[in-house]
Motif scaffolding. Sequence first.
Motif, PDB file in Angstrom:
ATOM      1  N   PRO A  38       0.816  -1.230   0.000  1.00 21.06           N
ATOM      2  CA  PRO A  38       0.000   0.000   0.000  1.00 21.06           C
ATOM      3  C   PRO A  38       0.842   1.269   0.000  1.00 21.06           C
ATOM      4  N   ALA A  39       1.954   1.262   0.756  1.00 19.16           N
ATOM      5  CA  ALA A  39       2.823   2.445   0.789  1.00 19.16           C
ATOM      6  C   ALA A  39       3.528   2.639  -0.546  1.00 19.16           C
ATOM      7  N   GLN A  41       2.342   1.731  -3.462  1.00 22.08           N
ATOM      8  CA  GLN A  41       1.310   2.207  -4.387  1.00 22.08           C
ATOM      9  C   GLN A  41       1.060   3.693  -4.214  1.00 22.08           C
ATOM     10  N   SER A  42       0.985   4.118  -2.960  1.00 22.51           N
ATOM     11  CA  SER A  42       0.750   5.536  -2.693  1.00 22.51           C
ATOM     12  C   SER A  42       1.957   6.385  -3.084  1.00 22.51           C
ATOM     13  N   GLY A  43       3.156   5.896  -2.783  1.00 19.01           N
ATOM     14  CA  GLY A  43       4.354   6.684  -3.038  1.00 19.01           C
ATOM     15  C   GLY A  43       4.645   6.899  -4.515  1.00 19.01           C
ATOM     16  N   GLY A  45       2.240   6.257  -6.996  1.00 21.76           N
ATOM     17  CA  GLY A  45       1.006   6.453  -7.738  1.00 21.76           C
ATOM     18  C   GLY A  45       0.679   5.297  -8.673  1.00 21.76           C
ATOM     19  N   SER A  47      -1.277   2.039 -10.207  1.00 24.56           N
ATOM     20  CA  SER A  47      -2.602   1.451 -10.293  1.00 24.56           C
ATOM     21  C   SER A  47      -2.548   0.044  -9.729  1.00 24.56           C
ATOM     22  N   SER A  48      -3.704  -0.568  -9.489  1.00 21.53           N
ATOM     23  CA  SER A  48      -3.739  -1.936  -8.971  1.00 21.53           C
ATOM     24  C   SER A  48      -3.088  -2.897  -9.956  1.00 21.53           C
ATOM     25  N   LYS A 102       7.313   3.739 -11.676  1.00 17.46           N
ATOM     26  CA  LYS A 102       6.886   2.340 -11.740  1.00 17.46           C
ATOM     27  C   LYS A 102       7.807   1.542 -12.661  1.00 17.46           C
ATOM     28  N   THR A 163       8.392   0.146   7.173  1.00 18.42           N
ATOM     29  CA  THR A 163       7.433   0.992   6.476  1.00 18.42           C
ATOM     30  C   THR A 163       6.871   2.077   7.385  1.00 18.42           C
ATOM     31  N   ASP A 167      10.420   4.454   5.683  1.00 11.78           N
ATOM     32  CA  ASP A 167       9.492   4.482   4.560  1.00 11.78           C
ATOM     33  C   ASP A 167       9.744   3.224   3.728  1.00 11.78           C
ATOM     34  N   TRP A 168       8.943   3.016   2.679  1.00  6.85           N
ATOM     35  CA  TRP A 168       8.982   1.757   1.948  1.00  6.85           C
ATOM     36  C   TRP A 168      10.315   1.522   1.243  1.00  6.85           C
TER      37      TRP A 168
END
Length: 489
Positions: A38-39, A41-43, A45, A47-48, A102, A163, A167-168
């Motif tokens: 989740p971190a 993905q947020s960091g 941006g 998509s799933s 990504k 995390t 951070d991740w």
Amino acid sequence: MPPSPVRARTSPWLIVALLCVGQMMIVLDQNIVNVALPAVQSGLGLSSGNLVWVVNAYVIPFGGLLLLAGRLGDLLGRKTVFLTGVVLFSAASVLCGAADSKTALIASRFLQGVGGAIASACLLGMVATVFPEGRKRAQAIAAYSFASAGGGAVGPLLGGVLTEWLDWHWIFFINAPIGAVLVLTGLRALPRERGEGPRRGVDVLGALLVTGGMTLLVYAIVDAERIGWGATRTLLVGPLALLLLIGFVARQATAATPLLPLRLFRSRTLAAANLVQFLLIAGMFGLLFFGTLYLQRVLGYGALRAGLGFAPIAVVIAAVSLGLSARLLTRFGPRALLLTGLGLVVTAFVLLSFARADGVYAVDFLPAGLVMGLGFGLAAPAMMGLGMAAVAPAEAGIASGLFNTTQQIGGAIGLTVLSSLANARADGLAAAGKSRADALIGGYHTAFLTAAGCALAALLVGAVLLKATPPARTDEESPAPHGQDVAVA
């Protein structure tokens, strides 16, 4: 004739410890990422659809290269291959931690998977040949199994700590200092060895067939969880992977220097041990994945608290693997220990299938987790010991790669099947009007019962195909190496 092992005056337990640290680092990385997704993905941006490739980009090359890397260890020397893999894995980990897009992260994860496969393919073979048969060899294999299982249990905890407190990025950066210590220590501590040598020839066509087939098979399995087993891509890639693997088997039957000598499978013990591992790991992935989901989604735990929930399991695995299993192996023999451990694993999954939506950790999760730790701590060393004892030292690398491949394929198939069944059950309950918590727990119950079925099948395979074996000889009865010499063939 296989080459003679090269002996080095190095503390054997230092070698075992070094190799176990390497195994734990790789297993940790496979599990530490899940908590941080989740971190991530947020960091970045993501998509799933892109997020799933943070995992898959590692798993696909890792599963595809294990057999080839194991054989290269036999040919070039397992020390050389192991340290090369650690260097690549560590460098790729730094690239993962520094990724700011990504594309950079997914590409770096692919390189990390390549390095992980190269490093881990020979590890079990190296551990198994440090000692001659006896209690010390059983203890060494038990330590390796703890590194594997303990890394899986500690991964969620360490992922949560890094995390939440940092951070991740640090879930990747942490591998760099560990890898540096492994390489610097390994260059001096690991014994020199002579592999069979490239002059024996490498089955290039076989290598291409098995690497391509395994890579596509893992890709098809992990992608099917997202797009479905009936999707066009799955129906195209899956059969192509199987066709390549069938071609690989045919090639091994005719090649002058096969990558995976088919005569290894004449050993019923080796074949049965790999099948038992496939079934056991297919179920065990359910504990880590659905256990974490139960703690977070149903009981409402955060990442760190959920990770702490697995700590007692790691403690039990450590106590059993490092302190108890070797003594029991020498007294009762590996088959008896394996079957007992598998019976406890089945019991643990059945207990988990009674976990409640309004449950309490100390009642609904912890007892089953402790039984699971006890069962796996008994079963894993016995299973690995049986398999590795069935091959000659000169072929320990390819046997180790085979064990790791079985583990990866079992985990990928198991998690995909369990997820599909759990999601279908949860969707059905939600459509029937059940609450979110009740629908989720219903899906998890299905996954845990299916995992229990996998472990039960492993138990039946072991009972039917594995012959009763005498207890292992004590070290006093076993032939000892000359002086303090240690042989890593």
